[in-house]
Design an enzyme around this catalytic site. Structure first.
Site, PDB file in Angstrom:
ATOM      1  N   TYR A 126      49.637  29.782  72.838  1.00  0.00           N
ATOM      2  CA  TYR A 126      51.024  29.479  72.489  1.00  0.00           C
ATOM      3  C   TYR A 126      51.111  28.968  71.057  1.00  0.00           C
ATOM      4  O   TYR A 126      51.591  27.874  70.792  1.00  0.00           O
ATOM      5  CB  TYR A 126      51.613  28.446  73.469  1.00  0.00           C
ATOM      6  CG  TYR A 126      51.720  28.957  74.902  1.00  0.00           C
ATOM      7  CD1 TYR A 126      51.363  30.254  75.235  1.00  0.00           C
ATOM      8  CD2 TYR A 126      52.193  28.140  75.915  1.00  0.00           C
ATOM      9  CE1 TYR A 126      51.454  30.721  76.548  1.00  0.00           C
ATOM     10  CE2 TYR A 126      52.292  28.597  77.225  1.00  0.00           C
ATOM     11  CZ  TYR A 126      51.919  29.882  77.529  1.00  0.00           C
ATOM     12  OH  TYR A 126      52.019  30.341  78.828  1.00  0.00           O
ATOM     13  N   LYS A 180      37.597  33.916  80.314  1.00  0.00           N
ATOM     14  CA  LYS A 180      37.777  35.361  80.433  1.00  0.00           C
ATOM     15  C   LYS A 180      36.955  35.992  79.306  1.00  0.00           C
ATOM     16  O   LYS A 180      37.426  36.882  78.605  1.00  0.00           O
ATOM     17  CB  LYS A 180      39.271  35.717  80.304  1.00  0.00           C
ATOM     18  CG  LYS A 180      39.613  37.155  80.695  1.00  0.00           C
ATOM     19  CD  LYS A 180      39.287  37.506  82.119  1.00  0.00           C
ATOM     20  CE  LYS A 180      39.323  39.011  82.310  1.00  0.00           C
ATOM     21  NZ  LYS A 180      38.839  39.429  83.652  1.00  0.00           N
ATOM     22  N   ASP A 196      40.733  35.576  86.585  1.00  0.00           N
ATOM     23  CA  ASP A 196      41.176  36.398  87.713  1.00  0.00           C
ATOM     24  C   ASP A 196      40.463  35.987  89.004  1.00  0.00           C
ATOM     25  O   ASP A 196      41.084  35.832  90.059  1.00  0.00           O
ATOM     26  CB  ASP A 196      40.989  37.904  87.422  1.00  0.00           C
ATOM     27  CG  ASP A 196      39.666  38.220  86.735  1.00  0.00           C
ATOM     28  OD1 ASP A 196      38.949  37.273  86.336  1.00  0.00           O
ATOM     29  OD2 ASP A 196      39.332  39.411  86.603  1.00  0.00           O
ATOM     30  N   ASP A 202      48.820  27.204  82.330  1.00  0.00           N
ATOM     31  CA  ASP A 202      50.234  27.321  82.678  1.00  0.00           C
ATOM     32  C   ASP A 202      50.389  28.108  83.972  1.00  0.00           C
ATOM     33  O   ASP A 202      51.038  27.671  84.932  1.00  0.00           O
ATOM     34  CB  ASP A 202      50.969  28.021  81.517  1.00  0.00           C
ATOM     35  CG  ASP A 202      52.478  28.011  81.689  1.00  0.00           C
ATOM     36  OD1 ASP A 202      52.981  27.363  82.634  1.00  0.00           O
ATOM     37  OD2 ASP A 202      53.166  28.644  80.870  1.00  0.00           O
ATOM     38  N   ASP A 234      51.015  26.622  88.185  1.00  0.00           N
ATOM     39  CA  ASP A 234      52.113  27.048  89.056  1.00  0.00           C
ATOM     40  C   ASP A 234      51.555  27.605  90.359  1.00  0.00           C
ATOM     41  O   ASP A 234      52.106  27.380  91.442  1.00  0.00           O
ATOM     42  CB  ASP A 234      52.986  28.118  88.375  1.00  0.00           C
ATOM     43  CG  ASP A 234      54.099  27.504  87.535  1.00  0.00           C
ATOM     44  OD1 ASP A 234      53.898  26.385  87.029  1.00  0.00           O
ATOM     45  OD2 ASP A 234      55.155  28.142  87.371  1.00  0.00           O
TER      46      ASP A 234
HETATM   47 MG    MG Z   1      55.047  26.966  83.617  1.00  0.00          MG
END
Ligand code: MG
Ligand code: NAI
Length: 357
Positions: free
Chosen positions: A134, A184, A217, A241, A245
């Site tokens: 980000y 990854k 993954d 992030d 969730d």
């Molecule tokens: Mg989020």
């Protein structure tokens, strides 16, 4: 005396923060060494609609003098989400170098986990919060033409990776648990091998803490296949992030998921907020679950050095969830936000008396 900046924000942010404050007051009443003072700020999408900005120009300087920030949620239909995010949340996280986003997820009484085995889950996702994928570095070229393109650079620094990995190892050590690094490096061939290298080197200082690494993954699959086998997970901004969730949803309702944006150096104020948003679909109905906000406030007390008061608050939360009569609608109950809050406040007092304080 701790000074807390309170930003209820929009929608159900108002309802759940009012409950969090009442529970904090109840806990402060039970501990002589805990005193809190609040300043409530009206920064929100509503303010944006009226004045054209989410917060005043000197907003960051205003917050600087506080010991912590307690936030409800910001966001409202009609105000684009990037305005609330980039006009308030991201400036606060970045100005105060809140580089660790901490999101615990665990099975709670009365919360039916949609994922098998997640009732026994007790994990913490530690997400890098200020760099990584980000970044603001990149741009667009040839806008509107067929050869239009976009480039966005992921930025991983030695300082940035090392400090989040150290934070996660410290947490795993404190919990007597283990650490999993999300990577990854088989597909992303520059930044992720660098991440792995830094994790391996930092791990040398934590020989007593067991750790492993999993590709993101496979780790996502592991959350579903063996949620109870995970403990502390450290991940880059994007991976963390998404993963947090996933872990929150696996454990149950969004209405119970808390988070902290920490500057672990304590040079700047840290910010505590529920994972959920302003929930316009239920705003004003008095049915929002206040637990995520209360749990976030408990994390705030812990960060401010009041571990015992924080644990006390969480015992009251768990006792309230165990009683079907004090659960909110998202958990299949009938209690209103206020009733659920009053139950937690009552339990804080009961627990104080039963422990003899
Ligand atoms: Mg989020
Ligand atoms: P949301 O989290 O507000 O709602 C998603 C669903 O979960 C809704 O059906 C809602 O009713 C339910 N829900 C959320 N919190 C609940 C609670 N405490 N008790 C019971 N049910 C609850 O996410 P959504 O709808 O995508 O976003 C709404 C607004 O909130 C948007 O403007 C978004 O940008 C903003 N938002 C803000 C966040 C923040 O301030 N950190 C985080 C996420 C979203």
């Amino acid at each position: 005396m701790h000074r807390i900046a309170v930003i209820p924000g929009d929608g159900i942010g108002h309802d759940v923060i009012a409950v969090a404050r009442s529970v904090l007051d109840a806990v402060a009443g039970a501990y002589d060494d805990l005193a809190l003072e609040y300043d409530e700020l009206d920064w929100s999408c509503q303010r944006y609609a009226e004045t054209g900005s989410m917060m005043p120009e000197d907003g960051i300087d205003t917050l600087r003098s506080f010991d912590a920030i307690l936030l409800g949620a910001v966001g409202w239909p009609g105000v684009p989400d990037h305005v609330s995010l980039w006009g308030l949340l991201i400036p606060i996280r970045r100005a105060f170098r809140q580089f660790a986003n901490v999101r615990p997820a665990r099975g709670m009484p009365g919360v039916a986990a949609p994922v098998r085995g997640a009732d026994d889950m007790d994990l913490v996702v530690v997400r890098e919060n200020v760099e990584g994928e980000y970044s603001e570095i990149g741009g667009r070229l040839n806008r509107g033409f067929s050869d239009e393109m976009a480039v966005q650079e992921a930025v991983f620094t030695r300082v940035g990776v090392d400090r989040i990995v150290r934070f996660a190892f410290d947490l795993a050590r404190e919990r007597g648990g283990h650490l999993t690094s999300a990577t990854k490096s088989n597909g992303i061939v520059h930044t992720m091998p660098f991440w792995d290298e830094r994790v391996r080197e930092v791990a040398e200082d934590y020989r007593d803490v067991e750790w492993n690494q999993l590709h993101i993954d496979a780790l996502a699959a592991r959350v579903v296949s063996d949620p109870a086998g995970l403990d502390v997970i450290v991940a880059s901004n994007l991976f963390g992030d998404i993963l947090s969730d996933l872990t929150a949803a696996s454990a149950g309702s969004l209405g119970v998921a808390p988070s902290a944006n920490l500057d672990p150096t304590c040079e700047h104020p840290s910010m505590f907020e529920p994972v959920h948003g302003s929930a316009p679909d239920i705003a004003g109905q008095g049915v929002a679950n206040p637990v995520a906000a209360v749990w976030s406030a408990a994390m705030m007390l812990d960060h401010l050095g009041h571990a015992e008061a924080s644990a006390h608050m969480m015992r009251a939360v768990e006792a309230s969830l165990a009683d079907p009569d004090t659960r909110t609608r998202d958990l299949g109950g009938t209690a209103s936000t206020e009733e659920a809050g009053a139950a937690i406040v009552g339990l804080v007092a009961d627990l104080a008396h039963s422990s003899g304080d």
